[in-house]
Enzyme design. Structure first.
Site, PDB file in Angstrom:
ATOM      1  N   SER A  21       0.840  -1.200   0.000  1.00  8.43           N
ATOM      2  CA  SER A  21       0.000   0.000   0.000  1.00  8.43           C
ATOM      3  C   SER A  21       0.868   1.239   0.000  1.00  8.43           C
ATOM      4  O   SER A  21       1.891   1.287   0.667  1.00  8.43           O
ATOM      5  CB  SER A  21      -0.918   0.031   1.213  1.00  8.43           C
ATOM      6  OG  SER A  21      -1.628   1.248   1.221  1.00  8.43           O
ATOM      7  N   GLY A  22       0.421   2.238  -0.740  1.00  9.39           N
ATOM      8  CA  GLY A  22       1.164   3.495  -0.752  1.00  9.39           C
ATOM      9  C   GLY A  22       1.032   4.205  -2.085  1.00  9.39           C
ATOM     10  O   GLY A  22       1.503   5.319  -2.244  1.00  9.39           O
ATOM     11  N   LYS A  60      -4.136  -6.869   3.352  1.00  9.91           N
ATOM     12  CA  LYS A  60      -4.221  -5.732   2.416  1.00  9.91           C
ATOM     13  C   LYS A  60      -5.673  -5.486   2.005  1.00  9.91           C
ATOM     14  O   LYS A  60      -6.124  -4.347   1.894  1.00  9.91           O
ATOM     15  CB  LYS A  60      -3.340  -5.993   1.188  1.00  9.91           C
ATOM     16  CG  LYS A  60      -3.494  -4.941   0.077  1.00  9.91           C
ATOM     17  CD  LYS A  60      -2.950  -3.574   0.483  1.00  9.91           C
ATOM     18  CE  LYS A  60      -3.440  -2.405  -0.325  1.00  9.91           C
ATOM     19  NZ  LYS A  60      -3.234  -2.384  -1.733  1.00  9.91           N
ATOM     20  N   HIS A 116      -7.433  -3.794   4.773  1.00  9.01           N
ATOM     21  CA  HIS A 116      -6.871  -2.431   4.807  1.00  9.01           C
ATOM     22  C   HIS A 116      -7.637  -1.551   3.815  1.00  9.01           C
ATOM     23  O   HIS A 116      -8.023  -0.424   4.119  1.00  9.01           O
ATOM     24  CB  HIS A 116      -5.381  -2.489   4.457  1.00  9.01           C
ATOM     25  CG  HIS A 116      -4.788  -1.186   3.987  1.00  9.01           C
ATOM     26  ND1 HIS A 116      -5.050  -0.636   2.739  1.00  9.01           N
ATOM     27  CD2 HIS A 116      -3.957  -0.311   4.599  1.00  9.01           C
ATOM     28  CE1 HIS A 116      -4.411   0.505   2.616  1.00  9.01           C
ATOM     29  NE2 HIS A 116      -3.737   0.721   3.728  1.00  9.01           N
ATOM     30  N   ASN A 117      -7.876  -2.070   2.621  1.00  9.80           N
ATOM     31  CA  ASN A 117      -8.587  -1.274   1.616  1.00  9.80           C
ATOM     32  C   ASN A 117     -10.047  -1.046   2.017  1.00  9.80           C
ATOM     33  O   ASN A 117     -10.601   0.018   1.748  1.00  9.80           O
ATOM     34  CB  ASN A 117      -8.528  -1.968   0.254  1.00  9.80           C
ATOM     35  CG  ASN A 117      -7.173  -1.800  -0.403  1.00  9.80           C
ATOM     36  OD1 ASN A 117      -6.183  -1.540   0.275  1.00  9.80           O
ATOM     37  ND2 ASN A 117      -7.103  -1.954  -1.704  1.00  9.80           N
ATOM     38  N   GLU A 126      -9.980   1.663   4.355  1.00  3.87           N
ATOM     39  CA  GLU A 126      -9.692   2.880   3.551  1.00  3.87           C
ATOM     40  C   GLU A 126     -10.985   3.431   2.922  1.00  3.87           C
ATOM     41  O   GLU A 126     -11.232   4.640   2.962  1.00  3.87           O
ATOM     42  CB  GLU A 126      -8.670   2.499   2.487  1.00  3.87           C
ATOM     43  CG  GLU A 126      -8.299   3.563   1.503  1.00  3.87           C
ATOM     44  CD  GLU A 126      -7.349   2.989   0.426  1.00  3.87           C
ATOM     45  OE1 GLU A 126      -6.323   2.375   0.774  1.00  3.87           O
ATOM     46  OE2 GLU A 126      -7.664   3.134  -0.766  1.00  3.87           O
TER      47      GLU A 126
HETATM   48  P1  NDP Z   1      -0.727  -0.681 -14.230  1.00  6.42           P
HETATM   49  O1  NDP Z   1      -1.954  -0.837 -15.051  1.00  6.42           O
HETATM   50  O2  NDP Z   1       0.014   0.593 -14.264  1.00  6.42           O
HETATM   51  O3  NDP Z   1       0.289  -1.838 -14.585  1.00  6.42           O
HETATM   52  C1  NDP Z   1      -0.145  -3.153 -14.806  1.00  6.42           C
HETATM   53  C2  NDP Z   1       1.030  -3.981 -15.230  1.00  6.42           C
HETATM   54  O4  NDP Z   1       0.594  -5.309 -15.476  1.00  6.42           O
HETATM   55  C3  NDP Z   1       1.678  -3.479 -16.531  1.00  6.42           C
HETATM   56  O5  NDP Z   1       3.057  -3.683 -16.438  1.00  6.42           O
HETATM   57  C4  NDP Z   1       1.036  -4.407 -17.556  1.00  6.42           C
HETATM   58  O6  NDP Z   1       1.788  -4.511 -18.736  1.00  6.42           O
HETATM   59  C5  NDP Z   1       1.036  -5.692 -16.784  1.00  6.42           C
HETATM   60  N1  NDP Z   1       0.134  -6.679 -17.343  1.00  6.42           N
HETATM   61  C6  NDP Z   1      -1.182  -6.545 -17.602  1.00  6.42           C
HETATM   62  N2  NDP Z   1      -1.684  -7.689 -18.129  1.00  6.42           N
HETATM   63  C7  NDP Z   1      -0.640  -8.555 -18.198  1.00  6.42           C
HETATM   64  C8  NDP Z   1      -0.523  -9.904 -18.634  1.00  6.42           C
HETATM   65  N3  NDP Z   1      -1.565 -10.598 -19.091  1.00  6.42           N
HETATM   66  N4  NDP Z   1       0.690 -10.477 -18.556  1.00  6.42           N
HETATM   67  C9  NDP Z   1       1.751  -9.804 -18.086  1.00  6.42           C
HETATM   68  N5  NDP Z   1       1.691  -8.537 -17.636  1.00  6.42           N
HETATM   69  C10 NDP Z   1       0.503  -7.913 -17.693  1.00  6.42           C
HETATM   70  O7  NDP Z   1      -1.186  -1.066 -12.746  1.00  6.42           O
HETATM   71  P2  NDP Z   1      -0.511  -0.729 -11.349  1.00  6.42           P
HETATM   72  O8  NDP Z   1       0.963  -0.684 -11.483  1.00  6.42           O
HETATM   73  O9  NDP Z   1      -1.233   0.420 -10.732  1.00  6.42           O
HETATM   74  O10 NDP Z   1      -0.943  -2.005 -10.501  1.00  6.42           O
HETATM   75  C11 NDP Z   1      -0.224  -3.225 -10.512  1.00  6.42           C
HETATM   76  C12 NDP Z   1      -0.744  -4.071  -9.370  1.00  6.42           C
HETATM   77  O11 NDP Z   1      -0.509  -3.375  -8.149  1.00  6.42           O
HETATM   78  C13 NDP Z   1      -2.243  -4.336  -9.419  1.00  6.42           C
HETATM   79  O12 NDP Z   1      -2.509  -5.608  -8.923  1.00  6.42           O
HETATM   80  C14 NDP Z   1      -2.801  -3.283  -8.504  1.00  6.42           C
HETATM   81  O13 NDP Z   1      -4.043  -3.664  -7.965  1.00  6.42           O
HETATM   82  C15 NDP Z   1      -1.724  -3.243  -7.432  1.00  6.42           C
HETATM   83  N6  NDP Z   1      -1.656  -2.020  -6.644  1.00  6.42           N
HETATM   84  C16 NDP Z   1      -1.836  -0.792  -7.233  1.00  6.42           C
HETATM   85  C17 NDP Z   1      -1.758   0.348  -6.466  1.00  6.42           C
HETATM   86  C18 NDP Z   1      -1.909   1.715  -7.069  1.00  6.42           C
HETATM   87  O14 NDP Z   1      -2.031   2.675  -6.316  1.00  6.42           O
HETATM   88  N7  NDP Z   1      -1.915   1.847  -8.390  1.00  6.42           N
HETATM   89  C19 NDP Z   1      -1.485   0.280  -5.007  1.00  6.42           C
HETATM   90  C20 NDP Z   1      -1.236  -1.051  -4.531  1.00  6.42           C
HETATM   91  C21 NDP Z   1      -1.346  -2.147  -5.327  1.00  6.42           C
HETATM   92  P3  NDP Z   1       1.259  -3.765 -20.073  1.00  6.42           P
HETATM   93  O15 NDP Z   1       0.931  -2.353 -19.676  1.00  6.42           O
HETATM   94  O16 NDP Z   1       2.388  -3.880 -21.006  1.00  6.42           O
HETATM   95  O17 NDP Z   1       0.017  -4.491 -20.476  1.00  6.42           O
END
Ligand code: NDP
Length: 467
Positions: free
Chosen positions: A127-128, A181, A184-185, A188
C-alpha cells in the site's frame, strides 16, 4: 554479475518498486511482457541502474540463486499468466512474490500449486500508491516464514520507515498478507467516505467555503485526526481548476469508482458473520454514487424534510463534526480489526494485530496518528474482542459519541445522507446494547418457521404454538 532481484510488470507500481529497490542498492533485473513499458522506464532512469530484459528466460537466468522475482501486474488472469511463463525456467527454492492486489483465495491456490513444485510463493500486500512504491510503501507479506526470510532483507529495506522501524512485517501463512491488504482497503473505503460526509456537513449545513473547510482539515491534521487522508483532503480542497478557476472538486463528477478490494472485504465479512456495516456502507455509497442519472431524475420527484432549518453556531458545530469524524474512524477501524481477529481465529493465522497497526503507520493510504494507540491496545491485550472496549478508546469516545449523535441527527433532519456516520453510530449503540431486540426476530422465526428459540432462564431449544 548476477542480479539480486527481478521485477516483472513495469506499470505505475512495478516501475517505481524497481526504482526503489535500485535506490536501496539492489541489482535489479526488469521485464514487462510488452516492450514499451520497459523502454519507458529505462529512458527515465536518473542515475539508478536497472537491467532490462526482453525475454522471460534471459530475465530469469540473470538472477542470483535462489531467484527472487517480484511480480507487480494487474490482479487476476495476468498473474496466472506470468507465473505460467516463469515456471519452466525456475528451480526448487526460488521465490515468486505477488505484490498486486490479488484476492487472497487466489493467492492460496497459487501458493498450493507452487508449493508442490518446491517454489516459494508470497502474497504481498503493498500500500502506498505510486509515490509510496518509490519512496517506501507499507508491505504485508504472507506465505511460509522461511520463504519470507529469504526476501526480508530487501522488503524491509524498500518499505517505509517509521521511528527507525520498517513498515514491513511477516503477516502469516498462505493468503494472510493479501487478506490483510484487502481489509486495509475496506477500512480505507470507510475512512474516505467518513471524511466526505464530514466535508458535506461543513459545506451544506454550516455553509462554509471550500477554502474554509481546507483550513479546518489542516487544523484537524495537527491533532488526533492526523492522517494521510485528512492531509490530502486539505490539499485537494485548495486545488483550483485551471479552466474555470473554481475549486477543482466542484467540477469533478460525483461518481466513485472501485476496483474490488472493498467488495471482497464485505463479502468475506458477510460470509463469516462479521459485522462490518460501516465498511459495507462505504462500498454501497460508491455504488449509489455511480447511478448518477437515476439520482438526478429522482431529485425532482422525491421530496426532503419540510421543517425549518435551525441556524447552527459554526465553531461549536465544527467541533462536533471533528468528534463525529474521529468517532466514526474509531468504529470503522474497530470493524476492520475485528475482521482481522475473527478471520485469524477462523483460519488459524495468528495475525500479529499490534504489528499490523504499526506497519500501517507509514507508506500506506490509511496511515494515521491513532494507529499507535491501536497498536498499544493490542499490545496490552492480544485477544481484545473489539477496539471500542479497550480502556483508551472506551474512555475517549465517552464524549465523542455526543458529537457523532448531534451531527447524525442534524444531518438526518436536514435530509442529508450520512451512510457511514449513521452506520458508525448504529454500530456503537448495537455493540453496547446488552439486551437487543433479536428476541422479536427469534419469536417471528419460530412463529412462521418453527425455527425454535432459546430462553433467557433455561437452556435448550423451545418452540411455541403461537396460534
Ligand atoms: P498498471 O496498469 O500501471 O500496470 C499493470 C502492469 O501489469 C503493466 O506492467 C502491464 O503490462 C502488466 N500486465 C497486464 N496484463 C498482463 C498480462 N496478461 N501479462 C503480463 N503482464 C501484464 O497497474 P498498477 O501498477 O497500478 O498495478 C499493478 C498491481 O498493483 C495491481 O494488482 C494493482 O491492484 C496493485 N496495486 C496498485 C496500487 C496503485 O495505487 N496503483 C497500489 C497497490 C497495489 P502492459 O501495460 O504492457 O500491459
Amino acid at each position: 554479475m548476477k542480479n539480486s532481484i527481478g521485477v516483472i510488470g513495469l506499470g505505475v507500481m512495478g516501475g517505481n518498486i524497481a526504482l526503489n529497490m535500485a535506490n536501496n542498492g539492489e541489482q535489479v533485473a526488469v521485464y514487462n511482457y510488452t516492450r514499451d513499458l520497459t523502454d519507458n522506464l529505462i529512458a527515465k532512469l536518473d542515475g539508478q541502474t536497472l537491467t532490462p530484459y526482453y525475454e522471460v528466460e534471459d530475465f530469469v537466468q540473470s538472477l542470483e540463486i535462489p531467484r527472487k522475482i517480484f511480480v507487480m501486474v494487474t490482479a487476476g488472469a495476468a498473474i496466472d499468466s506470468v507465473i505460467s511463463s516463469l515456471i519452466p525456467h525456475l528451480e526448487e527454492g526460488d521465490v515468486i512474490m505477488d505484490g498486486g492486489n490479488s484476492f487472497y483465495e487466489d493467492t492460496e491456490r497459487r501458493y498450493d500449486e507452487l508449493k508442490e513444485k518446491g517454489i516459494g510463493y508470497l502474497g504481498i500486500g503493498v500500500s502506498g500508491g505510486e509515490v509510496g512504491a518509490l519512496t517506501g510503501p507499507s508491505i504485508m507479506p504472507g506465505g511460509d516464514k522461511e520463504v519470507y526470510e529469504k526476501v526480508a532483507p530487501i522488503l524491509t529495506k524498500i518499505a517505509a520507515q517509521v521511528d527507525g522501524d520498517p513498515c514491513c512485517v511477516y503477516i502469516g501463512p498462505r493468503g494472510a498478507g493479501h487478506f490483510v491488504k484487502m481489509v486495509h482497503n475496506g477500512i480505507e473505503y470507510a475512512d474516505m467516505q467518513l471524511i466526505a460526509e464530514a466535508y458535506t456537513f461543513l459545506r451544506e449545513k454550516l455553509n462554509l467555503s471550500v477554502e474554509e473547510i481546507a483550513d479546518i482539515f489542516e487544523t484537524w491534521n495537527q491533532g488526533e485526526l492526523q492522517s494521510y487522508l485528512i492531509e490530502i483532503t486539505a490539499e485537494i480542497l485548495r486545488k483550483k481548476d485551471e479552466e474555470t478557476g473554481l475549486p477543482l472538486i466542484d467540477v469533478i463528477l460525483d461518481k466513485a469508482g472501485q476496483k474490488g478490494t472493498g467488495k471482497w472485504t464485505s463479502i468475506q465479512a458477510i460470509d463469516n458473520g462479521i459485522p462490518t456495516s460501516i465498511i459495507t456502507e462505504s462500498l454501497f455509497a460508491r455504488y449509489i454514487s455511480a447511478i448518477k442519472d437515476e439520482r438526478v431524475a429522482a431529485q425532482s420527484i422525491l421530496s426532503g424534510p419540510e421543517h425549518e432549518q435551525a441556524s447552527l453556531d459554526k465553531n461549536v458545530w465544527i467541533d462536533y463534526v471533528r468528534q463525529a469524524l474521529y468517532m466514526g474512524k474509531v468504529c470503522a477501524y474497530a470493524q476492520g480489526f475485528t475482521q482481522y481477529k475473527t478471520s485469524s481465529d477462523l483460519y488459524g493465522w495468528d495475525l500479529p494485530l499490534k504489528d499490523i497497526a504499526l506497519i500501517f503507520r507509514g507508506g500506506c493510504i490509511i496511515r494515521a496518528k491513532f494507529l499507535n494507540v491501536i497498536s498499544e491496545a493490542y499490545q496490552e491485550q492480544a485477544d481484545l474482542a473489539n477496539l471500542l472496549i479497550s480502556p483508551y478508546f472506551a474512555e475517549q469516545i465517552k464524549d465523542y459519541q455526543n458529537g457523532l449523535r448531534k451531527v447524525v441527527c442534524e444531518g438526518i433532519q436536514s435530509g442529508i445522507a450520512f451512510p457511514c456516520l449513521s452506520s458508525s453510530l448504529s454500530y456503537y449503540d448495537s455493540y453496547r446494547t446488552g439486551r437487543s431486540n433479536a428476541n422479536i426476530l427469534q419469536a417471528q422465526r419460530d412463529y412462521f418457521g418453527a425455527h425454535t428459540y432459546e430462553r433467557t432462564d433455561v437452556k435448550g431449544a423451545f418452540h411455541t404454538n403461537w396460534q
